[in-house]
Scaffold this motif. Structure first.
Motif, PDB file in Angstrom:
ATOM      1  N   CYS A  77       0.835  -1.188   0.000  1.00 44.00           N
ATOM      2  CA  CYS A  77       0.000   0.000   0.000  1.00 44.00           C
ATOM      3  C   CYS A  77       0.874   1.244   0.000  1.00 44.00           C
ATOM      4  O   CYS A  77       1.833   1.335   0.750  1.00 44.00           O
ATOM      5  CB  CYS A  77      -0.894   0.006   1.237  1.00 44.00           C
ATOM      6  SG  CYS A  77      -1.979   1.428   1.342  1.00 44.00           S
ATOM      7  N   THR A  78       0.558   2.187  -0.845  1.00 41.93           N
ATOM      8  CA  THR A  78       1.260   3.455  -0.900  1.00 41.93           C
ATOM      9  C   THR A  78       0.256   4.564  -0.675  1.00 41.93           C
ATOM     10  O   THR A  78      -0.955   4.355  -0.748  1.00 41.93           O
ATOM     11  CB  THR A  78       1.931   3.671  -2.275  1.00 41.93           C
ATOM     12  OG1 THR A  78       0.905   3.809  -3.265  1.00 41.93           O
ATOM     13  CG2 THR A  78       2.820   2.492  -2.620  1.00 41.93           C
ATOM     14  N   PRO A  79       0.735   5.796  -0.432  1.00 41.16           N
ATOM     15  CA  PRO A  79      -0.195   6.888  -0.194  1.00 41.16           C
ATOM     16  C   PRO A  79      -1.158   7.107  -1.346  1.00 41.16           C
ATOM     17  O   PRO A  79      -2.210   7.699  -1.145  1.00 41.16           O
ATOM     18  CB  PRO A  79       0.732   8.094   0.019  1.00 41.16           C
ATOM     19  CG  PRO A  79       1.986   7.501   0.531  1.00 41.16           C
ATOM     20  CD  PRO A  79       2.125   6.181  -0.181  1.00 41.16           C
TER      21      PRO A  79
ATOM     22  N   ALA B  78      -9.812   8.956  11.360  1.00 41.53           N
ATOM     23  CA  ALA B  78      -9.491   9.050  12.789  1.00 41.53           C
ATOM     24  C   ALA B  78      -8.712   7.824  13.269  1.00 41.53           C
ATOM     25  O   ALA B  78      -7.850   7.931  14.151  1.00 41.53           O
ATOM     26  CB  ALA B  78     -10.786   9.204  13.606  1.00 41.53           C
ATOM     27  N   PHE B  79      -8.994   6.662  12.680  1.00 49.23           N
ATOM     28  CA  PHE B  79      -8.239   5.457  13.034  1.00 49.23           C
ATOM     29  C   PHE B  79      -6.767   5.618  12.668  1.00 49.23           C
ATOM     30  O   PHE B  79      -5.877   5.209  13.425  1.00 49.23           O
ATOM     31  CB  PHE B  79      -8.834   4.245  12.314  1.00 49.23           C
ATOM     32  CG  PHE B  79      -8.057   2.972  12.537  1.00 49.23           C
ATOM     33  CD1 PHE B  79      -8.164   2.271  13.725  1.00 49.23           C
ATOM     34  CD2 PHE B  79      -7.205   2.481  11.553  1.00 49.23           C
ATOM     35  CE1 PHE B  79      -7.450   1.094  13.934  1.00 49.23           C
ATOM     36  CE2 PHE B  79      -6.484   1.315  11.753  1.00 49.23           C
ATOM     37  CZ  PHE B  79      -6.604   0.621  12.952  1.00 49.23           C
ATOM     38  N   GLY B  80      -6.484   6.230  11.517  1.00 45.05           N
ATOM     39  CA  GLY B  80      -5.096   6.484  11.141  1.00 45.05           C
ATOM     40  C   GLY B  80      -4.387   7.372  12.151  1.00 45.05           C
ATOM     41  O   GLY B  80      -3.225   7.129  12.510  1.00 45.05           O
TER      42      GLY B  80
ATOM     43  N   TYR C  70       4.274  13.206  10.779  1.00 43.23           N
ATOM     44  CA  TYR C  70       5.533  12.533  10.486  1.00 43.23           C
ATOM     45  C   TYR C  70       5.440  11.045  10.831  1.00 43.23           C
ATOM     46  O   TYR C  70       4.562  10.613  11.582  1.00 43.23           O
ATOM     47  CB  TYR C  70       6.687  13.177  11.252  1.00 43.23           C
ATOM     48  CG  TYR C  70       6.617  13.022  12.753  1.00 43.23           C
ATOM     49  CD1 TYR C  70       7.164  11.903  13.384  1.00 43.23           C
ATOM     50  CD2 TYR C  70       6.026  13.997  13.538  1.00 43.23           C
ATOM     51  CE1 TYR C  70       7.107  11.754  14.758  1.00 43.23           C
ATOM     52  CE2 TYR C  70       5.966  13.852  14.924  1.00 43.23           C
ATOM     53  CZ  TYR C  70       6.502  12.734  15.519  1.00 43.23           C
ATOM     54  OH  TYR C  70       6.447  12.575  16.881  1.00 43.23           O
ATOM     55  N   ALA C  71       6.354  10.263  10.290  1.00 39.38           N
ATOM     56  CA  ALA C  71       6.389   8.824  10.579  1.00 39.38           C
ATOM     57  C   ALA C  71       6.991   8.598  11.963  1.00 39.38           C
ATOM     58  O   ALA C  71       8.144   8.974  12.208  1.00 39.38           O
ATOM     59  CB  ALA C  71       7.215   8.095   9.527  1.00 39.38           C
ATOM     60  N   PRO C  72       6.253   8.017  12.914  1.00 35.05           N
ATOM     61  CA  PRO C  72       6.811   7.773  14.248  1.00 35.05           C
ATOM     62  C   PRO C  72       8.026   6.844  14.163  1.00 35.05           C
ATOM     63  O   PRO C  72       8.029   5.881  13.381  1.00 35.05           O
ATOM     64  CB  PRO C  72       5.657   7.101  15.001  1.00 35.05           C
ATOM     65  CG  PRO C  72       4.423   7.476  14.244  1.00 35.05           C
ATOM     66  CD  PRO C  72       4.849   7.581  12.807  1.00 35.05           C
TER      67      PRO C  72
ATOM     68  N   LYS D  56       2.643   3.608   5.795  1.00 34.13           N
ATOM     69  CA  LYS D  56       1.953   3.719   4.507  1.00 34.13           C
ATOM     70  C   LYS D  56       0.458   3.456   4.675  1.00 34.13           C
ATOM     71  O   LYS D  56      -0.370   4.089   4.010  1.00 34.13           O
ATOM     72  CB  LYS D  56       2.563   2.735   3.507  1.00 34.13           C
ATOM     73  CG  LYS D  56       3.982   3.088   3.075  1.00 34.13           C
ATOM     74  CD  LYS D  56       4.527   2.054   2.105  1.00 34.13           C
ATOM     75  CE  LYS D  56       5.957   2.384   1.695  1.00 34.13           C
ATOM     76  NZ  LYS D  56       6.519   1.360   0.766  1.00 34.13           N
ATOM     77  N   LEU D  57       0.120   2.541   5.555  1.00 40.56           N
ATOM     78  CA  LEU D  57      -1.292   2.267   5.806  1.00 40.56           C
ATOM     79  C   LEU D  57      -1.964   3.477   6.438  1.00 40.56           C
ATOM     80  O   LEU D  57      -3.117   3.806   6.115  1.00 40.56           O
ATOM     81  CB  LEU D  57      -1.422   1.048   6.708  1.00 40.56           C
ATOM     82  CG  LEU D  57      -2.839   0.508   6.906  1.00 40.56           C
ATOM     83  CD1 LEU D  57      -3.417   0.048   5.590  1.00 40.56           C
ATOM     84  CD2 LEU D  57      -2.850  -0.627   7.909  1.00 40.56           C
ATOM     85  N   MET D  58      -1.266   4.150   7.362  1.00 39.24           N
ATOM     86  CA  MET D  58      -1.808   5.382   7.927  1.00 39.24           C
ATOM     87  C   MET D  58      -2.071   6.407   6.837  1.00 39.24           C
ATOM     88  O   MET D  58      -3.113   7.074   6.821  1.00 39.24           O
ATOM     89  CB  MET D  58      -0.833   5.971   8.957  1.00 39.24           C
ATOM     90  CG  MET D  58      -0.582   5.144  10.190  1.00 39.24           C
ATOM     91  SD  MET D  58       0.562   6.010  11.301  1.00 39.24           S
ATOM     92  CE  MET D  58       1.079   4.679  12.366  1.00 39.24           C
ATOM     93  N   MET D  59      -1.123   6.527   5.904  1.00 37.20           N
ATOM     94  CA  MET D  59      -1.273   7.487   4.818  1.00 37.20           C
ATOM     95  C   MET D  59      -2.500   7.161   3.974  1.00 37.20           C
ATOM     96  O   MET D  59      -3.196   8.056   3.476  1.00 37.20           O
ATOM     97  CB  MET D  59      -0.015   7.491   3.951  1.00 37.20           C
ATOM     98  CG  MET D  59       1.243   7.914   4.679  1.00 37.20           C
ATOM     99  SD  MET D  59       1.343   9.693   4.909  1.00 37.20           S
ATOM    100  CE  MET D  59       1.783  10.188   3.256  1.00 37.20           C
ATOM    101  N   CYS D  60      -2.790   5.870   3.819  1.00 34.91           N
ATOM    102  CA  CYS D  60      -3.990   5.487   3.089  1.00 34.91           C
ATOM    103  C   CYS D  60      -5.241   5.962   3.814  1.00 34.91           C
ATOM    104  O   CYS D  60      -6.219   6.365   3.184  1.00 34.91           O
ATOM    105  CB  CYS D  60      -4.034   3.968   2.922  1.00 34.91           C
ATOM    106  SG  CYS D  60      -2.814   3.326   1.771  1.00 34.91           S
ATOM    107  N   CYS D  61      -5.214   5.898   5.145  1.00 33.80           N
ATOM    108  CA  CYS D  61      -6.377   6.344   5.922  1.00 33.80           C
ATOM    109  C   CYS D  61      -6.614   7.845   5.755  1.00 33.80           C
ATOM    110  O   CYS D  61      -7.741   8.312   5.952  1.00 33.80           O
ATOM    111  CB  CYS D  61      -6.170   6.028   7.398  1.00 33.80           C
ATOM    112  SG  CYS D  61      -6.075   4.256   7.795  1.00 33.80           S
ATOM    113  N   TRP D  62      -5.569   8.588   5.421  1.00 34.53           N
ATOM    114  CA  TRP D  62      -5.698  10.038   5.274  1.00 34.53           C
ATOM    115  C   TRP D  62      -5.841  10.450   3.818  1.00 34.53           C
ATOM    116  O   TRP D  62      -5.482  11.583   3.450  1.00 34.53           O
ATOM    117  CB  TRP D  62      -4.498  10.741   5.913  1.00 34.53           C
ATOM    118  CG  TRP D  62      -4.277  10.354   7.346  1.00 34.53           C
ATOM    119  CD1 TRP D  62      -5.219  10.084   8.280  1.00 34.53           C
ATOM    120  CD2 TRP D  62      -3.011  10.165   8.012  1.00 34.53           C
ATOM    121  NE1 TRP D  62      -4.654   9.738   9.477  1.00 34.53           N
ATOM    122  CE2 TRP D  62      -3.289   9.784   9.353  1.00 34.53           C
ATOM    123  CE3 TRP D  62      -1.683  10.293   7.622  1.00 34.53           C
ATOM    124  CZ2 TRP D  62      -2.287   9.522  10.280  1.00 34.53           C
ATOM    125  CZ3 TRP D  62      -0.689  10.037   8.547  1.00 34.53           C
ATOM    126  CH2 TRP D  62      -0.991   9.653   9.863  1.00 34.53           C
TER     127      TRP D  62
END
Length: 871
Positions: A535-537, A788-790, A831-833, A842-848
């Motif tokens: 998964c990518t942004p 919000a989950f991201g 930022y990436a923790p 990348k999954l977080m970026m998908c959520c956004w």
């Protein structure tokens, strides 16, 4: 230059106040940080039942501390603990002698004595004057009791109490946090009665003061001004259960103090300090003759037996006749040295009321010279500081070590250079103030500009200056904008929404671009076996879950102050009273412990329950107030109906209800380990260092397991077409096995008030967790919950040490949503923790993702995360 100092002090002082809700850490009996020689007792039965064995959940020796012989009702045997420093103690845990099933002795009740110096001992009493605390009913199970009020002490004595002659044994743990203020006593005139016509009589005395009361004066103790309980805007209301009107405040009447026109208070500290600032929480209900103080003068005494230094620090406030909210007033103290302070607070009206006073100081004592003259704040800067509480002060630059322009130097070039530097700094600061005012006006208009016909209008002219990635900031602190706006909710800027915010459907007709997704960018649809590494942004999972706009759902929000799940209107309307599957229980089985929060028409309480379904002991009780409107009552019943439908291991469960009579109550699970935000913020990532030093820690596997559980609970809600609206770590509760249950208590707790943004005419919103369409269009869907989950994942992998977008003000966060809408690559991203695997980020970026229908579904998120957890 005065503004510069005041802004710095305003930021640093915000962290000085004790929060009893957050101050609940174990102080070291169980884990050994309190050493054996710091635990003593009046007697012991045997060597193997000595005081060093009085550690909660430990089985050393014969299993506990036991005083010699059988305890008589008249005995005062005690276990004494030396905490090593002044400590704010909020909770006491007790246990009997179990000794691997061979022991049966325990204490059914106990009293507490405490001392700040080891010489003068005081007896703890609850807010109703009872000194006896209930303890254990068996030898094995620990009992945790909150201290209402908490105590500030170094030495604690636990004194077991019995009604009959019997052997008694105890194990103990104390909970709290260090008392960094260093304040050991304050003295002042007694509080007074207020008898306003048409209102209840308000008793404004210090009801928990532990010093002496002589000749209508308090001396030598501490009380409500240091208990961490902040008074409400209306001083007749109280945050304490069964408290009387005015309970939270200490107040004085101007014409009853020999017409002096001021109240004098004296503060004694544990050692000499350099004082930076003083914070005073003051009521300002001017419609009833109450205002913050007009000025304060403080003198300093280096030693307790010494004389007062000449030349006080003087501070003048700017009185506010428009906003009746109570507020913190921060008084700069110029780093003056002393161990005792005497402050005179001057009346601005008939009454003056304080609920909390705290101090910020430096440990290193630097000598300061008293000043005889002060320089007032220039009048032309008053308007520039309108958003800062209690501005306009006197301050002497010569008392500040930041500048070395001293009159003792006669070198003319040096003096000229200092003057020129100061003038240039003033010019720069004034320019920055004017520029910030302009930017703030533009930002306030920004959301309206999004809704105009011309979509090319920009929200702000400074977007190019915002970095595309926020650098990590280790502590969770207020954003830099807090220098201009107080962190207290009373000073939050009001975001004026376009009237069409109330009608998202009209917006979609006006702006069809807002309801149409952009072209897809190659994101597939299926979820046979997703892999987050692929998964990518710009290549994200496709969300098949149906979405419901705000106009399509009934919002159960505001009755108890919490943010209840939103569900499709048809689902709610189809429910009847017969749909409530939870059992009715007598309300006498619920014993109140503390108030967790409140809303406009209801409250959330922590209670002990007896004989409840599932054997629950600690439960959360939502109670509707007796004066609630009929609409609030109907909403409350709908909330009960909806909660009774939820049954999932990762969703908080409705246990029972009390609806046969008023007040209406619903009883839900309560997790003793608290919420995920508090749990993670008190821990570090697991390492050799944490093991060696017994530092509470979590592993990367734990964090992944937590993420899977949250996604599982949200998957269940999404399957019912429920929209949560407020998913965050503060709304995820944990049990002892680290099982997470999603709840909705976050908004009702003062601890997280800074996570919400106050909008005029509407409820506060968690904008740092909200999708852009939720902020700009009022559209809440399953896809906005995914966003919000991201952010919640991001919180988990930063160990909740930082607020999302911590370097952005609330206004800048709102501006950033406009950049997400325009999608021109200028939006600020989290930022990436450092702890987060790249594939998970990348999954977080998908959520956004900008387009809601291109974000992952919760089913896909769950399937993607689950393989990465060691089962």
């Amino acid at each position: 230059m005065h503004l510069f100092f005041l802004l710095i002090l305003q930021v640093t002082a915000t962290s000085a106040q004790i929060d009893p809700v957050h101050c609940r850490s174990a102080l070291g009996m169980q884990d050994g940080r309190i050493k054996d020689h710091d635990i003593t007792a009046s007697s012991q039965w045997y060597e193997t039942t000595g005081p060093k064995y009085a550690r909660l959940n430990r089985e050393g020796g014969d299993g506990a501390w036991c005083p010699e012989g059988e305890l008589e009702p008249s005995d005062s045997q005690y276990l004494q603990v030396d905490l090593g420093q002044l400590t704010f103690v909020t909770v006491v845990g007790t246990q009997g002698r179990y000794a691997r099933s061979s022991g049966k002795e325990f204490a059914r009740a106990y009293r507490l004595n405490y001392s700040r110096d080891g010489t003068l001992w005081r007896t703890w009493k609850n807010r109703h004057g009872n000194p006896v605390m209930e303890a254990n009913s068996d030898a094995y199970n620990p009992v945790i009791k909150d201290l209402h009020p908490p105590i500030i002490t170094q030495f604690v004595r636990i004194i077991p109490v019995t009604e009959l002659s019997a052997p008694v044994c105890m194990r103990v743990e104390l909970y709290g946090c260090p008392w960094e203020d260093g304040l050991v006593s304050y003295s002042s005139a007694e509080g007074q009665l207020m008898m306003p016509p048409g209102y209840p009589i308000a008793s404004l005395n210090d009801s928990i003061y532990d010093g002496t009361h002589q000749r209508r004066r308090l001396s030598g103790g501490l009380g409500q001004l240091t208990d961490g309980v902040i008074g409400q805007d209306d001083f007749l209301l109280t945050r304490q259960y069964h408290g009387w009107p005015g309970y939270d405040y200490l107040g004085w009447r101007n014409d009853s103090l020999s017409t002096l026109g001021y109240v004098e208070m004296e503060f004694v500290f544990d050692r000499q300090r350099n004082f930076t600032s003083m914070k005073v929480h003051s009521n300002n209900m001017f419609s009833r003759g109450v205002k913050i103080f007009s000025s304060v003068s403080c003198w300093f005494k280096p030693r307790l037996q010494g004389g007062w230094g000449a030349g006080p620090v003087v501070f003048h406030t700017v009185l506010d006749d428009r906003n009746p909210s109570a507020r913190y007033v921060t008084v700069p103290l110029g780093r003056r040295a002393g161990s005792t302070l005497r402050c005179r607070f001057t009346f601005a009206d008939v009454w003056m009321m304080f609920s909390e006073i705290s101090f910020l100081s430096e440990d290193t004592v630097l000598p300061t010279q008293p000043v005889s003259t002060t320089t007032p704040l220039p009048p032309d800067l008053h308007s520039a500081m309108a958003t800062i509480p209690a501005t306009g002060r006197t301050f002497d630059l010569s008392s500040s070590p930041q500048y070395s322009c001293s009159p003792e130097h006669s070198n003319t070039p040096v003096l000229i250079g200092c003057l020129v530097t100061i003038i240039l700094l003033l010019v720069v600061i004034i320019f920055l103030i004017l520029w910030c005012q302009y930017v703030c006006k533009v930002l306030e208009k920004a959301p309206r500009q999004i809704l105009e016909e011309d979509l090319t209008v920009r929200l702000s002219s400074c977007s190019e200056t915002v970095a595309l990635q926020t650098p990590p900031v280790p502590p969770r602190a207020s954003p830099p904008s807090a220098t201009a706006v107080s962190s207290d909710s009373h000073y939050e800027r009001v975001f004026l929404l376009d009237p069409q915010y109330q009608n998202p459907a009209a917006l979609r007709n006006k702006l069809p671009e807002l309801s149409q997704s952009a072209e897809t960018s190659g994101c597939g649809g299926g979820y046979a076996e997703p892999d987050i590494t692929q998964c990518t942004p710009h290549q994200c999972f496709h969300s098949n879950a149906p979405h419901y706009a705000e106009t399509d759902v009934v919002r159960l929000q505001g009755v108890t102050g919490s943010n209840m799940y939103a569900v499709p209107a048809l689902t709610v309307d189809s429910l009847t009273r017969q749909d409530i599957s939870a059992a009715e229980v007598p309300r006498q089985r619920l014993v109140f412990r503390e108030k967790l929060g409140e809303g406009q028409f209801g409250e959330v309480h922590l209670c002990e329950g007896e004989g409840l379904p599932g054997g629950a002991v600690l439960v959360a009780v939502k109670q509707l107030r007796a004066d609630a409107t009929s609409q609030a009552r109907n909403d409350f019943l709908k909330e009960i109906k909806i909660m009774s439908r939820l049954s999932d291991p990762n969703i908080i469960q409705l246990l029972c209800v009390c609806v046969a009579s008023d007040p209406l109550c619903m009883v839900t699970e309560y997790m003793e380990n608290g919420d995920l935000n508090m749990f993670l913020s008190q821990r570090e990532i697991e390492s050799t260092l944490t093991h060696a030093n017994n530092i509470p820690s979590v592993s990367l596997s734990d964090l992944l397991h937590m993420s899977v559980q949250i996604s599982s609970g949200m998957k269940y809600l999404a399957s019912l077409n429920f929209v949560h609206r407020d998913l965050a770590t503060r709304n995820c509760l944990l049990d002892r096995r680290l099982t997470i249950k999603i709840a909705d208590f976050g908004m009702s707790r003062n601890l997280y008030s800074s996570d919400y943004y106050r909008i005029q005419g509407r409820a506060v919103l968690p904008i740092r967790w909200m999708a852009w369409e939720s902020i700009l269009l009022g559209k809440f869907t399953t896809a906005s919950d995914v966003w919000a989950f991201g952010v919640t994942l991001w919180e988990v992998f930063t160990l909740c040490k930082e607020q999302p977008y911590s370097l952005l003000s609330d206004q800048q966060v709102i501006h950033n949503t406009g950049e997400f809408f325009r999608n021109q690559g200028r939006q600020v991203l989290l930022y990436a923790p450092p702890l987060c695997p790249p594939s998970l980020f990348k999954l977080m970026m998908c959520c956004w993702g900008r387009d809601a229908d291109q974000r992952p579904s919760f089913e896909g998120l769950y399937q993607a995360l689950r393989p990465h957890v060691n089962q």
